[in-house]
Design a protein around this motif. Sequence first.
Motif, PDB file in Angstrom:
ATOM      1  N   TYR A  32       0.819  -1.211   0.000  1.00  0.00           N
ATOM      2  CA  TYR A  32       0.000   0.000   0.000  1.00  0.00           C
ATOM      3  C   TYR A  32       0.853   1.262   0.000  1.00  0.00           C
ATOM      4  N   ALA A  33       0.460   2.233  -0.802  1.00  0.00           N
ATOM      5  CA  ALA A  33       0.939   3.591  -0.586  1.00  0.00           C
ATOM      6  C   ALA A  33       0.249   4.118   0.666  1.00  0.00           C
ATOM      7  N   THR A  52       5.498   6.126  -1.087  1.00  0.00           N
ATOM      8  CA  THR A  52       5.242   4.992  -1.975  1.00  0.00           C
ATOM      9  C   THR A  52       5.394   3.658  -1.244  1.00  0.00           C
ATOM     10  N   ARG A 100      -5.341   5.265  -2.012  1.00  0.00           N
ATOM     11  CA  ARG A 100      -5.731   4.494  -3.181  1.00  0.00           C
ATOM     12  C   ARG A 100      -4.560   4.387  -4.145  1.00  0.00           C
ATOM     13  N   THR A 101      -3.886   5.491  -4.351  1.00  0.00           N
ATOM     14  CA  THR A 101      -2.627   5.507  -5.095  1.00  0.00           C
ATOM     15  C   THR A 101      -1.718   6.552  -4.460  1.00  0.00           C
ATOM     16  N   TYR A 102      -0.448   6.472  -4.712  1.00  0.00           N
ATOM     17  CA  TYR A 102       0.514   7.426  -4.151  1.00  0.00           C
ATOM     18  C   TYR A 102       0.186   8.857  -4.557  1.00  0.00           C
ATOM     19  N   SER A 104      -2.716  10.118  -5.244  1.00  0.00           N
ATOM     20  CA  SER A 104      -4.088  10.481  -4.916  1.00  0.00           C
ATOM     21  C   SER A 104      -4.206  10.846  -3.445  1.00  0.00           C
ATOM     22  N   ASP A 108      -8.509   4.598   1.291  1.00  0.00           N
ATOM     23  CA  ASP A 108      -9.253   3.350   1.425  1.00  0.00           C
ATOM     24  C   ASP A 108      -9.490   2.973   2.895  1.00  0.00           C
TER      25      ASP A 108
END
Length: 120
Positions: A32-33, A52, A100-102, A104, A108
Amino acid sequence: QVQLVESGGGLLQAGDSLKLSCAASGRTFSTYAMGWFRQAPGKERQFVAAITVGGGNTRYADSVKGRFTISRENAKNTLYLQMNGLKPEDTAVYYCAVLRTYFSVAVDYWGQGTQVTVSS
């Protein structure tokens, strides 16, 4: 499902340093990021820092750049936030989060938060 538990908050004076920790459950932490957010009284929750999966890249909000450092130890399922040169405006509840992404700020999973109070 990931559970996140922050620790390390406290009452400090301006100029002090503090290191927050976030312990994650499960065996997928290293995939996970991760990020830190904060929410001051009467204000919206805001992004502080992100890292990251492998820890090789980080990004920060302008308000903390050069003072805060985000890091992680995947072997210990732990995320950190080193805060130096604290200011009264850093007073907030600090939350760690699975991003959710690095790139973003969509989250979550949230932790429950830890209070940081900085007096002048």
